[in-house]
Design a protein around this motif. Structure first.
Motif, PDB file in Angstrom:
ATOM      1  N   THR A  95      29.897 142.940 -56.530  1.00 23.64           N
ATOM      2  CA  THR A  95      30.996 142.009 -56.783  1.00 23.64           C
ATOM      3  C   THR A  95      30.545 140.554 -56.719  1.00 23.64           C
ATOM      4  N   ILE A  96      31.408 139.704 -57.247  1.00 23.80           N
ATOM      5  CA  ILE A  96      31.345 138.276 -56.985  1.00 23.80           C
ATOM      6  C   ILE A  96      32.587 137.959 -56.170  1.00 23.80           C
ATOM      7  N   ARG A  97      32.523 136.911 -55.372  1.00 18.68           N
ATOM      8  CA  ARG A  97      33.595 136.620 -54.425  1.00 18.68           C
ATOM      9  C   ARG A  97      33.871 135.125 -54.398  1.00 18.68           C
ATOM     10  N   VAL A  98      35.129 134.783 -54.110  1.00 20.06           N
ATOM     11  CA  VAL A  98      35.511 133.391 -53.936  1.00 20.06           C
ATOM     12  C   VAL A  98      36.502 133.288 -52.774  1.00 20.06           C
ATOM     13  N   SER A  99      36.375 132.220 -51.996  1.00 21.66           N
ATOM     14  CA  SER A  99      37.355 131.896 -50.956  1.00 21.66           C
ATOM     15  C   SER A  99      38.397 130.980 -51.566  1.00 21.66           C
ATOM     16  N   TYR A 100      39.622 131.092 -51.097  1.00 22.39           N
ATOM     17  CA  TYR A 100      40.707 130.262 -51.633  1.00 22.39           C
ATOM     18  C   TYR A 100      41.721 129.996 -50.539  1.00 22.39           C
ATOM     19  N   ASP A 101      42.500 128.961 -50.728  1.00 26.77           N
ATOM     20  CA  ASP A 101      43.533 128.589 -49.760  1.00 26.77           C
ATOM     21  C   ASP A 101      44.843 129.291 -50.085  1.00 26.77           C
ATOM     22  N   LEU A 102      45.500 129.750 -49.040  1.00 26.86           N
ATOM     23  CA  LEU A 102      46.831 130.333 -49.122  1.00 26.86           C
ATOM     24  C   LEU A 102      47.829 129.362 -48.514  1.00 26.86           C
ATOM     25  N   GLU A 103      49.106 129.686 -48.645  1.00 24.86           N
ATOM     26  CA  GLU A 103      50.125 128.878 -47.986  1.00 24.86           C
ATOM     27  C   GLU A 103      49.905 128.866 -46.477  1.00 24.86           C
ATOM     28  N   TYR A 104      49.377 129.992 -45.933  1.00 23.49           N
ATOM     29  CA  TYR A 104      49.286 130.142 -44.488  1.00 23.49           C
ATOM     30  C   TYR A 104      47.851 130.294 -43.990  1.00 23.49           C
ATOM     31  N   GLY A 105      46.835 129.902 -44.753  1.00 18.32           N
ATOM     32  CA  GLY A 105      45.459 130.029 -44.298  1.00 18.32           C
ATOM     33  C   GLY A 105      44.491 130.175 -45.460  1.00 18.32           C
ATOM     34  N   THR A 106      43.422 130.945 -45.272  1.00 18.46           N
ATOM     35  CA  THR A 106      42.441 131.184 -46.326  1.00 18.46           C
ATOM     36  C   THR A 106      42.190 132.685 -46.444  1.00 18.46           C
ATOM     37  N   ASP A 107      41.661 133.081 -47.583  1.00 14.50           N
ATOM     38  CA  ASP A 107      41.315 134.474 -47.829  1.00 14.50           C
ATOM     39  C   ASP A 107      40.212 134.515 -48.866  1.00 14.50           C
ATOM     40  N   GLU A 108      39.746 135.716 -49.202  1.00 12.25           N
ATOM     41  CA  GLU A 108      38.721 135.891 -50.219  1.00 12.25           C
ATOM     42  C   GLU A 108      39.151 137.023 -51.160  1.00 12.25           C
ATOM     43  N   GLU A 120      34.866 137.454 -73.522  1.00 12.71           N
ATOM     44  CA  GLU A 120      36.021 138.347 -73.629  1.00 12.71           C
ATOM     45  C   GLU A 120      37.298 137.607 -73.244  1.00 12.71           C
ATOM     46  N   ARG A 121      38.351 137.914 -73.991  1.00 21.53           N
ATOM     47  CA  ARG A 121      39.651 137.263 -73.805  1.00 21.53           C
ATOM     48  C   ARG A 121      40.464 138.010 -72.748  1.00 21.53           C
ATOM     49  N   VAL A 122      40.915 137.261 -71.738  1.00 22.94           N
ATOM     50  CA  VAL A 122      41.560 137.845 -70.571  1.00 22.94           C
ATOM     51  C   VAL A 122      42.924 137.202 -70.344  1.00 22.94           C
ATOM     52  N   LEU A 123      43.892 138.044 -69.999  1.00 19.97           N
ATOM     53  CA  LEU A 123      45.208 137.603 -69.546  1.00 19.97           C
ATOM     54  C   LEU A 123      45.274 137.896 -68.052  1.00 19.97           C
ATOM     55  N   LEU A 124      45.554 136.882 -67.239  1.00 19.39           N
ATOM     56  CA  LEU A 124      45.650 137.026 -65.785  1.00 19.39           C
ATOM     57  C   LEU A 124      47.110 137.221 -65.409  1.00 19.39           C
ATOM     58  N   THR A 125      47.386 138.110 -64.444  1.00 18.91           N
ATOM     59  CA  THR A 125      48.772 138.315 -64.033  1.00 18.91           C
ATOM     60  C   THR A 125      48.902 138.580 -62.539  1.00 18.91           C
ATOM     61  N   ASP A 126      50.070 138.219 -62.031  1.00 20.01           N
ATOM     62  CA  ASP A 126      50.511 138.546 -60.682  1.00 20.01           C
ATOM     63  C   ASP A 126      52.034 138.440 -60.674  1.00 20.01           C
ATOM     64  N   ASP A 127      52.645 138.830 -59.569  1.00 17.98           N
ATOM     65  CA  ASP A 127      54.102 138.822 -59.528  1.00 17.98           C
ATOM     66  C   ASP A 127      54.681 137.417 -59.397  1.00 17.98           C
ATOM     67  N   LEU A 128      53.999 136.549 -58.652  1.00 19.28           N
ATOM     68  CA  LEU A 128      54.589 135.267 -58.288  1.00 19.28           C
ATOM     69  C   LEU A 128      53.513 134.191 -58.216  1.00 19.28           C
ATOM     70  N   ILE A 129      53.867 132.994 -58.644  1.00 20.82           N
ATOM     71  CA  ILE A 129      52.979 131.842 -58.488  1.00 20.82           C
ATOM     72  C   ILE A 129      53.646 130.872 -57.510  1.00 20.82           C
ATOM     73  N   ALA A 130      52.962 130.633 -56.389  1.00 19.81           N
ATOM     74  CA  ALA A 130      53.467 129.727 -55.357  1.00 19.81           C
ATOM     75  C   ALA A 130      52.577 128.489 -55.323  1.00 19.81           C
ATOM     76  N   THR A 131      51.611 128.445 -54.405  1.00 18.82           N
ATOM     77  CA  THR A 131      50.711 127.291 -54.334  1.00 18.82           C
ATOM     78  C   THR A 131      49.587 127.377 -55.358  1.00 18.82           C
ATOM     79  N   GLY A 132      49.352 128.572 -55.880  1.00 17.89           N
ATOM     80  CA  GLY A 132      48.307 128.760 -56.881  1.00 17.89           C
ATOM     81  C   GLY A 132      46.942 129.065 -56.319  1.00 17.89           C
ATOM     82  N   GLY A 133      46.808 129.209 -55.009  1.00 13.90           N
ATOM     83  CA  GLY A 133      45.502 129.447 -54.407  1.00 13.90           C
ATOM     84  C   GLY A 133      44.830 130.713 -54.897  1.00 13.90           C
ATOM     85  N   THR A 134      45.551 131.812 -54.874  1.00 11.05           N
ATOM     86  CA  THR A 134      44.964 133.081 -55.301  1.00 11.05           C
ATOM     87  C   THR A 134      44.646 133.053 -56.788  1.00 11.05           C
ATOM     88  N   ALA A 135      45.573 132.547 -57.579  1.00 16.12           N
ATOM     89  CA  ALA A 135      45.368 132.513 -59.034  1.00 16.12           C
ATOM     90  C   ALA A 135      44.217 131.584 -59.419  1.00 16.12           C
TER      91      ALA A 135
END
Length: 183
Positions: A95-108, A120-135
């Motif tokens: 894998t490749i990995r990235v750390s990112y900020d969440l509303e309540y801390g950090t994660d990877e 390659e053409r990619v469409l990214l999806t999730d249920d909700l966009i809040a602060t945008g850290g994960t996306a």
């Protein structure tokens, strides 16, 4: 942000709000009620894929976990492959990995190194966009592999938290179906 009501469904009414979760003062927007309603779920998938039907999407990348549910359905509708973006330690291959900020801390989050080929053409999806850290973390991973990110789509936008604008600032189009004020 593009917000569209299906003639069949009021997406806002299909989403449950849970007060004080995961902490006091937060209004949690829960799409499990939308997913459980076959008409609302179908309408949401149809509305999310419509702009991309002729865009030659190769993969839909879904962010763990509700992004997997949406991503699989979107990939099916687009005749595309599905690529999971998972929390650290959940993918079995290199894998490749990235750390990112969440509303309540950090994660990877991680992505398989061989999930996407350059261009390659990619469409990214999730249920909700809040602060945008994960996306934004997911966008960094996809771009590291050379993906052309066509857009990022979500059922819900929380515009007061600025995540959709952070994604646009990275040059990625954002599509959402409904927005809720606050956080």
């Amino acid at each position: 942000m593009s917000e569209k009501q299906s003639p069949l469904t009021d997406f806002r009414a299909a989403i449950r709000t849970i007060p004080d979760y995961p902490k006091p003062g937060i209004l949690f927007r829960d799409i499990t009620t939308l997913l459980a309603d076959p008409i609302a779920f179908r309408a949401a998938v149809d509305a999310l894929v419509a702009p991309y039907a002729d865009q030659r999407i190769r993969h839909v990348a879904g962010i763990e976990a509700r992004g997997f549910i949406l991503g699989g359905a979107l990939a099916h509708q687009l005749t595309a492959g599905f690529v999971p973006i998972r929390k650290k330690g959940k993918l079995p291959h290199e894998t490749i990995r990235v750390s990112y900020d969440l509303e309540y801390g950090t994660d990877e989050i991680e992505l398989h190194k061989d999930a996407i080929k350059p261009g390659e053409r990619v469409l990214l999806t999730d249920d909700l966009i809040a602060t945008g850290g994960t996306a934004t973390g997911a966008i960094k991973l996809l771009r590291e592999l050379g993906a052309e990110i066509v857009a990022a789509c979500f059922v819900i936008d929380l515009p007061d938290l600025g995540g959709a604008q952070r994604i646009r600032d990275l040059g990625v189009d954002v599509r959402t179906l409904v927005s809720f004020e606050g956080h």
